[in-house]
Design a protein around this motif. Structure first.
Motif, mmCIF file in Angstrom:
data_model
loop_
_atom_site.group_PDB
_atom_site.id
_atom_site.type_symbol
_atom_site.label_atom_id
_atom_site.label_comp_id
_atom_site.label_asym_id
_atom_site.label_seq_id
_atom_site.Cartn_x
_atom_site.Cartn_y
_atom_site.Cartn_z
ATOM 1 N N THR A 259 0.833 -1.193 0.000
ATOM 2 C CA THR A 259 0.000 0.000 0.000
ATOM 3 C C THR A 259 0.867 1.242 0.000
ATOM 4 O O THR A 259 1.743 1.404 0.842
ATOM 5 C CB THR A 259 -0.924 0.011 1.237
ATOM 6 N N ASP A 263 -2.684 5.104 -1.979
ATOM 7 C CA ASP A 263 -3.753 4.203 -1.562
ATOM 8 C C ASP A 263 -4.337 4.645 -0.230
ATOM 9 O O ASP A 263 -5.555 4.613 -0.020
ATOM 10 C CB ASP A 263 -3.212 2.773 -1.434
ATOM 11 N N PRO A 349 -4.343 -1.376 -2.339
ATOM 12 C CA PRO A 349 -4.151 -0.514 -3.514
ATOM 13 C C PRO A 349 -5.473 -0.146 -4.185
ATOM 14 O O PRO A 349 -6.325 -1.000 -4.418
ATOM 15 C CB PRO A 349 -3.279 -1.378 -4.426
#
Length: 866
Positions: A259, A263, A349
Motif C-alpha cells: 500500500t 492508496d 491498492p
C-alpha cells in the motif's frame, strides 16, 4: 505591513510578548492569557488564535475575534473570524490575473491623482511560474524542447512577470523550469517558523491552488483560496472564515507493504467524504501517525479538497522537523470533538475514477468495475455502451505496425510527482517497477501518450541518482519538464490514428495519471474515462495497455521469449524502496533547488521588461490586457430588474465547466477572437496561459464541451438567447443581452462551483453581465469568489429547486435588494409569470456585505487608496 506591527507599544496584546531563552527572538505567547479555554483548543485553532492576537488592529481583527476563537467550543460553526496568513502563494495561471489586476489598480489610482507606487502587496507574495508548460514533445525528445517552446510561447507573460518582480514590493517571482508551485512551496518556501522584525511566529499560507493544503502535512496551516480572495490578502485584508469545527482523525493499525501513500489517501478520502465534513478542519492523531513520513502526510493533506474539508492538519512533531524543537507539543484529548477512527491495515491498492476523485475502486476489482461502468447509464460512473458494442476492436496503424484499441484501452499514462508531494517512496517505487519491467523484457505500446512530470528538479535528481531514470525513459516516460501539464489539460494531442480509432468505435478510452484532477474531458476531449492512481500503478497500467485487467490473474505482458510476467513479479518490496530512498534522497539536493531558484535560467535572465511604475500596456498583446474592473468605482449594487437566465444548469457544475483551463477549441468564441488578431491555431496556447487577457477569458467562460445546459439538451458551450429564440455561443448570447442592457442570472442545482480555485470562474460571469446565481448549494470557495466579484450567491430554500418551483428558466426574474442587508437574509424573487419565492443570500459576514456593497474585493481595495 498593513496591520499593526507587533513591535508597537500600543498593541492590544503587548503584555503577551515573550522572549526565547537565548534572547534572540520575541513571540506572542497565548499561554500568558491564563485562560483555561486555551488548553481545550485543537492545535490548528491555536494557530488561528496566535495570528489573530499578533495582528489585532481593532479594525480587521478585533479583540472580540480573539474571544470568539478562545470560546471555540461554543462558537464553532457560528462566529466569523479573521485569519492573516504569513504569506500568499500564487501559481502563474492564477497569479497573472492577480498581478494584472494590481497593475490595473495602479492605473486607476494614478487617474484619480494618487501615487500609483502605493499599490503593493502588503503580505509577502511568492509567484511560481509553473503552469504554462505544454507537452509538445514526448518519448523521442528531451524535456529541454518543451521548456524552450514554453519560454518562446509565453514571452509576453514572462516579460510582465519580470516587471512585477521589479515594480512591486513584497513580490518574489520564481522563474520557470524550477518546479511546480506546491512542490516549491514544500521544498523551499515553507519555514514552519517565520521570522520578521525580531519576532517569530507560525508559518501559514493561503494559495491560489487547490494543492496548497499539502503544506498542512508539515504542520503549516494553509489552504487554497480564489484569486480574488488572495488579492485581498495580498493587499492587507485577512481571510474571513467561519470558526471551523475540528474533526479528530485517529489513525491506527499498520500499513500494508503493497500500500502506497496514494492508496492511503484514497482510502481516507472515501472515509471522510462519507463522514460529511464539508468546511471542517481535520486534525490527525493516534499511533498510526508516527508511521507516516512527512511526504506521506503532505500527500494525504493534498486531497482534503476532494472530501470538502478546509484543511487536513498534521501537528508539528519530530518527524516533521527531524529535531527536538517543538517535540514537547502534545495532542490533547479530543474531549467532545467528533472523532473518526481509520484503520490503516484496511487499506489496499486503489485507483479512483473514472470521472471523480471520490469514486474509489480497489485495484483487485478494477476489471469488474470498468465493465459495470460500460453497462451503467450515463452518469458519474456510467457510459451506457450497448452489449453488442462492448467487444468491438478497432485496428489502426502506428509507425507501420498494426495495433488494436478496445473499450478500456489506455492512451494516456502520466506519472506526475507534484501531486504526490515529491513523495520519494512512491516515485522510487514507480522507478524500480520500471527497472524491473525493462529487465523482464516488457515494453509500453508506442501509441500511448506517456510522460514523466517531476514536481521539481529535486525529483529528477534522486531518480537519476538512484539509477531508475533511464528505465523510465526506456518505457517512454521521458521527463517532459517542470510544471503542471497533463492534469491541467496540457497534454499534447493524441496521435491522429488513435483519435480516429476511438471515434470510429465510439470507444471509452482511458487515461491514468498520478494527479488529483481528472474530470471528464479534462485530459483530452476524446478520452472519456480517467483514473487517478499511484505512480507505480500508472506504469503498471501503461505496461498492460488497458484498465480491464486483473493483476492477480492476468499477466502485464509477454516477453519476446513467450514468458508471462505478472505485476507481483516486478513490484519492488517496501524494504527495497526504503533502502533506495535512504541512499539517494539526501538533504544536499535541496541546495540544488535553492541554487536553481536564485540563479534562474539563461532565457529568464535575458528577458527584458519595462522600467516603470505603471505598466505600459501593449494594445496589440493577446496575453496581457488591462481589465475593466475599476472603470466604475462609485456604483453600488442595485436590485435586479427583469433579468433573463443566461444558463439553466444542473448538479455538480465544476469550475472546469465554468472556466476551462485546457486548450482553446478552434470553433470557440475565444478562437474567433484570436483569429481576428491574426493568430493561427498553433498560437492559441491554453486558457490558463491567457488568463491575463480578459477578452479571451470572458469568451472562454462556460466554454467547456462538457457543459450541460438544460436549454440545449446536449453537452456543449451553447445557450438559448431567449428574446430571439436563437442558439448561440454563451459569450455571443451574453453580449446581445448586455447590448440591450438586460441583466443576467444563472439557475443551477447542487454543489455549484466545485473544483479548482481559479478566479475567472467569478470574473468571467461578472464580465458576461451575470448579477446573481441561484443554486441549491454552492462550493464554499466559489461562493466566496462570487461575493468577491459583486455577484450574489443565492440559495434555494430547503426542499426547493427550479423543478419543484416549476421554473422553465425562460421567465424574467426580479430580485429586490433591501436598503440594509444582514448575513443570510432571505430575499424575494418574482418572475414574469407571476410566481414568487424566497432565496437565502449567502453573505456569511458583515464584511461579505461590505465587499458586495462596494462591488467586490477589488473595487473595495481600490477605494481605500482614494
Amino acid at each position: 505591513m498593513a496591520l499593526t506591527s507587533p513591535a508597537k507599544a500600543e498593541h492590544s496584546y503587548s503584555h503577551l510578548i515573550d522572549t526565547l531563552e537565548d534572547g534572540r527572538f520575541k513571540f506572542f505567547n497565548p499561554q500568558k492569557l491564563n485562560d483555561p479555554r486555551y488548553d481545550q483548543l485543537p492545535l490548528s485553532i491555536r494557530v488561528l488564535l496566535e495570528a489573530a492576537i499578533r495582528n489585532c488592529d481593532g479594525f480587521y481583527t478585533k479583540e472580540e475575534d480573539i474571544q470568539n476563537i478562545l470560546d471555540w467550543q461554543q462558537q464553532q460553526n457560528k462566529a466569523e473570524v479573521p485569519f492573516s496568513p504569513a504569506r500568499v502563494l500564487l501559481q502563474d495561471f492564477t497569479g497573472i490575473p492577480a498581478m494584472v489586476d494590481l497593475a490595473a489598480m495602479r492605473d486607476a489610482v494614478a487617474k484619480h491623482g494618487m501615487d500609483p507606487s502605493l499599490v503593493n502587496p502588503k503580505c509577502p507574495t511568492d509567484l511560481i511560474v509553473d503552469h504554462s508548460l505544454q507537452i509538445d514533445y514526448s518519448k523521442w525528445c528531451v524535456s529541454l524542447k518543451n521548456q524552450e517552446m514554453e519560454l518562446v510561447r509565453n514571452k509576453e507573460r514572462l516579460q510582465f512577470f519580470k516587471w512585477c518582480s521589479k515594480a512591486f514590493k513584497n513580490v518574489n517571482v520564481v522563474p520557470p523550469d524550477v518546479g511546480a508551485v506546491h512542490q516549491v512551496n514544500l521544498e523551499y518556501l515553507s519555514r514552519v517558523i517565520q521570522v520578521s522584525d525580531g519576532f517569530i511566529y507560525p508559518d501559514s499560507v493561503v494559495g491560489t491552488d487547490s494543492h496548497t493544503t499539502m503544506i498542512n502535512g508539515l504542520g503549516i496551516l494553509g489552504w487554497g483560496v480564489g484569486g480574488i480572495e488572495s488579492e485581498a490578502v495580498m493587499l492587507g485584508q485577512p481571510v474571513s472564515l467561519t470558526l471551523p469545527q475540528v474533526v479528530g482523525c485517529k489513525l491506527v493499525g499498520s500499513i500494508n507493504p503493497l500500500t502506497t501513500s496514494i492508496d492511503v489517501v484514497l482510502g481516507i478520502t472515501k472515509h471522510l467524504r462519507q463522514a460529511g465534513i464539508a468546511g471542517k478542519f481535520v486534525e490527525f492523531f493516534g499511533p498510526g501517525v508516527c508511521q507516516l513520513s512527512a511526504p506521506d502526510r503532505t500527500t494525504i493533506a493534498n486531497m482534503c479538497p476532494e472530501y470538502n474539508a478546509t484543511v487536513s492538519f498534521f501537528p508539528v512533531d519530530q518527524v516533521t522537523l527531524k529535531t527536538d524543537f517543538h517535540s514537547k507539543v502534545k495532542l490533547k484529548l479530543f474531549l467532545n470533538w467528533q472523532v473518526i477512527e481509520i484503520n490503516l491495515s484496511s487499506m489496499v491498492p486503489y485507483v479512483s475514477g473514472p470521472k471523480r476523485p471520490q469514486d474509489r475502486v480497489a485495484v483487485s476489482s478494477m476489471k469488474e468495475d470498468f465493465q459495470s461502468c460500460l453497462d451503467e447509464k450515463v452518469g458519474f460512473k456510467g457510459f451506457h455502451i450497448s452489449k453488442e458494442k462492448q467487444d468491438i476492436r478497432v485496428p489502426f496503424l502506428h509507425c507501420g505496425q498494426e495495433y488494436q484499441l478496445v473499450h478500456g484501452s489506455v492512451v494516456i499514462a502520466a506519472v506526475i510527482s507534484c501531486t504526490n508531494n515529491c513523495n520519494p517512496s512512491v516515485m522510487l517505487t514507480a522507478g524500480l517497477l520500471a527497472k524491473k519491467a525493462v529487465e523482464a523484457g516488457l515494453v509500453v505500446k508506442p501509441y500511448i501518450r506517456t510522460s514523466l512530470a517531476p514536481g521539481s528538479g529535486m525529483v529528477t535528481h534522486y531518480l537519476n541518482t538512484s539509477g531508475v531514470l533511464p528505465y523510465f525513459s526506456q518505457l517512454g516516460f521521458e521527463v517532459i519538464g517542470y510544471g503542471c501539464a497533463t492534469c491541467v489539460g496540457n497534454t499534447a494531442p493524441l496521435r491522429e490514428a488513435v483519435v480516429d480509432a476511438i471515434k470510429q468505435g465510439d470507444l471509452v478510452a482511458c487515461g491514468v495519471l498520478s494527479g488529483n484532477r481528472h474530470f471528464e474531458g479534462r485530459l483530452c476531449d476524446c478520452v472519456r474515462a480517467n483514473y487517478l492512481a499511484s505512480p507505480p500503478l500508472v506504469v503498471a497500467y501503461a505496461l498492460a495497455g488497458t484498465v480491464g485487467i486483473d493483476f492477480e490473474k492476468e499477466p502485464l505482458g509477454v516477453t519476446s521469449e513467450g514468458k508471462e510476467v505478472y505485476l507481483c513479479d516486478i513490484w519492488p518490496s517496501r524494504e527495497e524502496v526504503q533502502q533506495t530512498e535512504e541512499d539517494t534522497v539526501i538533504s544536499s539536493i535541496f541546495k540544488d533547488l535553492r541554487g536553481r531558484m536564485e540563479k534562474g535560467n539563461t532565457f529568464w535572465n535575458n528577458v527584458d521588461c519595462p522600467d516603470s511604475v505603471v505598466f505600459p500596456w501593449d494594445h496589440k498583446s493577446t496575453y496581457i490586457r488591462s481589465p475593466s474592473f475599476f472603470s466604475k468605482l462609485v456604483t453600488a449594487p442595485q436590485s435586479i430588474e427583469n433579468a433573463h437566465v443566461l444558463l439553466f444548469l444542473g448538479d455538480k457544475v465544476t469550475t472546469d465547466h465554468i472556466s476551462p483551463a485546457g486548450s482553446i477549441a478552434r470553433v470557440s468564441a475565444a478562437a474567433k477572437y484570436l483569429q481576428s488578431k491574426r493568430l493561427t491555431p498553433r498560437e492559441f496556447n491554453s486558457y490558463g496561459a491567457r488568463r491575463g487577457n480578459d477578452a479571451v477569458m470572458t469568451r472562454g467562460t462556460f466554454a467547456s464541451i462538457k457543459l450541460q445546459n438544460r436549454f440545449i439538451g446536449k453537452p456543449g458551450p451553447k445557450t438559448l438567447h431567449i428574446p430571439s429564440g436563437q442558439t448561440l455561443d454563451v459569450f455571443e448570447a451574453a453580449e446581445r443581452y448586455q447590448r440591450d442592457s438586460i441583466p443576467l442570472i444563472i439557475l443551477a442545482g447542487k454543489d455549484y462551483g466545485s473544483g479548482n480555485s481559479r478566479d475567472w470562474v467569478a470574473k468571467g460571469p461578472y464580465l458576461l453581465g451575470v448579477r446573481a446565481v441561484i443554486a441549491e448549494s454552492f462550493e464554499k470557495l466559489h461562493k466566496n469568489q462570487l461575493v468577491g466579484m459583486g455577484i450574489m450567491p443565492l440559495q434555494f430554500l430547503p426542499d426547493q429547486n427550479a423543478d419543484s418551483l416549476e421554473l422553465s428558466g425562460k421567465e424574467r426574474f426580479t430580485i429586490t435588494l433591501p436598503d440594509s442587508l444582514s448575513p443570510r437574509q432571505q430575499l424575494a424573487v418574482k418572475t414574469s409569470q407571476g410566481k414568487s419565492f424566497f432565496v437565502t443570500a449567502l453573505f456569511d459576514t458583515d464584511m461579505d456585505i461590505i465587499f458586495f456593497r462596494h462591488g467586490g474585493h477589488l473595487r473595495y481595495v481600490a477605494r481605500t487608496f482614494l
